[in-house]
Design a protein around this motif. Sequence first.
Motif, mmCIF file in Angstrom:
data_model
loop_
_atom_site.group_PDB
_atom_site.id
_atom_site.type_symbol
_atom_site.label_atom_id
_atom_site.label_comp_id
_atom_site.label_asym_id
_atom_site.label_seq_id
_atom_site.Cartn_x
_atom_site.Cartn_y
_atom_site.Cartn_z
ATOM 1 N N ARG A 97 0.880 -0.878 0.230
ATOM 2 C CA ARG A 97 -0.127 -0.210 -0.310
ATOM 3 C C ARG A 97 0.767 1.549 -0.547
ATOM 4 O O ARG A 97 1.899 1.429 0.188
ATOM 5 C CB ARG A 97 -1.123 0.160 1.413
ATOM 6 C CG ARG A 97 -1.721 1.505 1.332
ATOM 7 C CD ARG A 97 -1.886 1.023 2.592
ATOM 8 N NE ARG A 97 -2.701 2.983 3.003
ATOM 9 C CZ ARG A 97 -3.842 3.146 3.631
ATOM 10 N NH1 ARG A 97 -5.036 1.653 4.277
ATOM 11 N NH2 ARG A 97 -3.825 4.353 3.650
ATOM 12 N N SER A 98 -0.032 2.374 -0.008
ATOM 13 C CA SER A 98 1.338 4.191 -1.129
ATOM 14 C C SER A 98 -0.074 5.391 -0.570
ATOM 15 O O SER A 98 -0.601 4.091 -0.855
ATOM 16 C CB SER A 98 1.864 3.606 -1.945
ATOM 17 O OG SER A 98 2.926 2.631 -1.620
ATOM 18 N N ASP A 99 0.327 5.987 -0.059
ATOM 19 C CA ASP A 99 -0.882 7.185 0.161
ATOM 20 C C ASP A 99 0.489 8.073 -0.078
ATOM 21 O O ASP A 99 0.035 8.628 0.350
ATOM 22 C CB ASP A 99 -1.150 7.575 1.398
ATOM 23 C CG ASP A 99 -2.363 5.908 2.010
ATOM 24 O OD1 ASP A 99 -2.473 5.167 1.107
ATOM 25 O OD2 ASP A 99 -2.400 6.133 3.163
ATOM 26 N N PRO A 100 0.080 7.971 -1.724
ATOM 27 C CA PRO A 100 1.478 9.132 -2.447
ATOM 28 C C PRO A 100 1.233 10.688 -2.176
ATOM 29 O O PRO A 100 -0.397 10.928 -2.469
ATOM 30 C CB PRO A 100 2.110 8.581 -3.483
ATOM 31 C CG PRO A 100 0.782 7.700 -4.325
ATOM 32 C CD PRO A 100 -0.214 7.220 -2.603
ATOM 33 N N TYR A 101 1.958 11.673 -2.561
ATOM 34 C CA TYR A 101 1.785 12.979 -2.316
ATOM 35 C C TYR A 101 2.761 14.032 -3.658
ATOM 36 O O TYR A 101 4.441 12.818 -2.521
ATOM 37 C CB TYR A 101 1.422 13.278 -1.316
ATOM 38 C CG TYR A 101 2.464 13.808 -0.323
ATOM 39 C CD1 TYR A 101 2.975 14.814 0.250
ATOM 40 C CD2 TYR A 101 2.482 12.677 0.659
ATOM 41 C CE1 TYR A 101 3.916 15.304 0.884
ATOM 42 C CE2 TYR A 101 3.479 12.978 1.377
ATOM 43 C CZ TYR A 101 4.260 14.524 1.484
ATOM 44 O OH TYR A 101 5.486 14.403 2.563
ATOM 45 N N VAL A 102 3.278 14.396 -3.675
ATOM 46 C CA VAL A 102 3.888 15.085 -4.774
ATOM 47 C C VAL A 102 4.539 16.302 -3.920
ATOM 48 O O VAL A 102 3.400 17.246 -3.913
ATOM 49 C CB VAL A 102 3.501 15.566 -6.428
ATOM 50 C CG1 VAL A 102 4.780 16.129 -6.715
ATOM 51 C CG2 VAL A 102 3.762 13.828 -6.110
ATOM 52 N N LYS A 103 5.837 16.308 -3.290
ATOM 53 C CA LYS A 103 6.354 17.595 -2.879
ATOM 54 C C LYS A 103 7.253 18.730 -3.661
ATOM 55 O O LYS A 103 7.861 17.320 -4.196
ATOM 56 C CB LYS A 103 6.409 17.849 -1.396
ATOM 57 C CG LYS A 103 7.121 18.716 -0.415
ATOM 58 C CD LYS A 103 8.004 18.268 0.214
ATOM 59 C CE LYS A 103 8.959 17.386 0.887
ATOM 60 N NZ LYS A 103 9.914 17.460 2.181
#
Length: 529
Positions: A263-269
Amino acid sequence: MEGHKADSFLDLSHLTEQEKSVILQVLERDTALRRCDEGRVSILQQTEADPVRLRSLSGKWFSEERSKRHYSHKSGCDLVHASMRHRRSKSRGTEGSLSELFNGEIATPHSDNSSKAESKVKDKEKKHEGNQENTKPRTKSYLIQGLDYTNGSTSSKDCERRSTGYSEEAEDDFDYCNGDTDSLSSSLTEPDPASVKTSSSNSSLYSGYTFGGSMMSLFSSGDFGMVEVRGRIQFSLVYENQKEELHIKVYRCEDVAAARKNRSDPYVKTYLLPDKSSHSKKKTSVKKKTFNPVYDQTLRYKMKMGELRSRTLNLSVWHAEPLGRNVFLGEVEVPLCHWDWTCTQPLWQDLQPRVHLNPDSISSRGTVMLSIKFVPNGAEGCGLPLTGELYIWLREAHGLLSNKGGAIDSYVRSYILPDASRQSGQKTRVIKNSISPNFNHTMVYDGFHTSDLREACAELMVWQRDGLKRQVMGGIRLSCGTGESYGEAVCWMDSTEQEVTVWNSMIENPNQWIDTTLPIRTNLTHRSE
């Protein structure tokens, strides 16, 4: 049962008078804030008919979520209150003020001290606000709000509570919020990402530069090898000339690595390096339980094109861990000095692992913009000037890169070698809290003949000031680069080809300003003072 309760109380007998005073101030403020919030909720219950909206505005949802994570429903202030009441109730049953609680007396729930506490809190807040106005910095800053008691919700600061990444770099914890209010923009009115995907290309991304390592690794700590980096990211860059804004459109990611049990809960920074401060940081929302997140979000930076060309765009993908450290999933770095701004189409770029660099291996710490001019003796008429004069107009620096990253306090010191005496040294004022300082300072040296210029060297060193410490970041040396001065071999005649070109151009064109932008070198040959 009573014994169990007694064990849960705190022992406050060891506190000093100063510690007691501090705790009382906190309790008074907590009491005042609670009463303000109770009044606000009471008004909401009378005016708001929608139960769902009432639950959100009153903050009841937060209490329910907290109860799922904590066994005890009491706050720290409640525990301290109960401990003081319990201590005195064994010996005396009288009622007293809040300040007498440490002596064992019980405060009534509706004592007069509540109103006193509220007025005292208001006075302190007014005084604090006045102090903030008097000490307001001249540089731009962003206001980070605390808890908003007007709508019962937590602010962006609470959503961005500090965490330090899962065996990774110090990262901000999203706490399952939808991103930062200062970085999250409206959705793009672009074609469907699925249709854009097939038309994108990454061929032009590599045409202008060679990827030689991650600038972010200069500021990072920890091991970034916990997750094997894979996948790619789709983005585009558009510069709005009228608004002087850079728009980074983050479309989507594909096939990112699994951070937690498939599982991954990705976001971009994003950062505009070398600035790694909170002003430079922007983030998208978190997409839960997906390896192919779709964002369709625009991150905006207000910056002039001249300064933007000295920056490096860093896009990194992270897994948001609400109760632990966020996980690094990969990054892309784009030096904007080589970017083709006519290309506005979405591009795909493979995510790269973070490559750790030795700070000593960095060849340049930014760039400096300056103009130089030589005025021969008698060039202005009437025998003036009496001797030749050298003018060095130091305008500004761009993208100063320190080991810690972010804005710094900097200044420039100049010498005309071989004269390294104190009389030869001149310096600019210190420009605080900036990676692109505007010095606008002119150094003037006299006593020159044209023949002297071929034997001399103008050395400009950029210094970083950190409190009482001072450290050289790098510099430039303008000379003919012959390695000799007046027939003697010297180490400081080590000018680069670009520096030699600028110096010779000044000699060949007297009375004319020669404009140039030069890299701040770190490989200057050390000379004895």
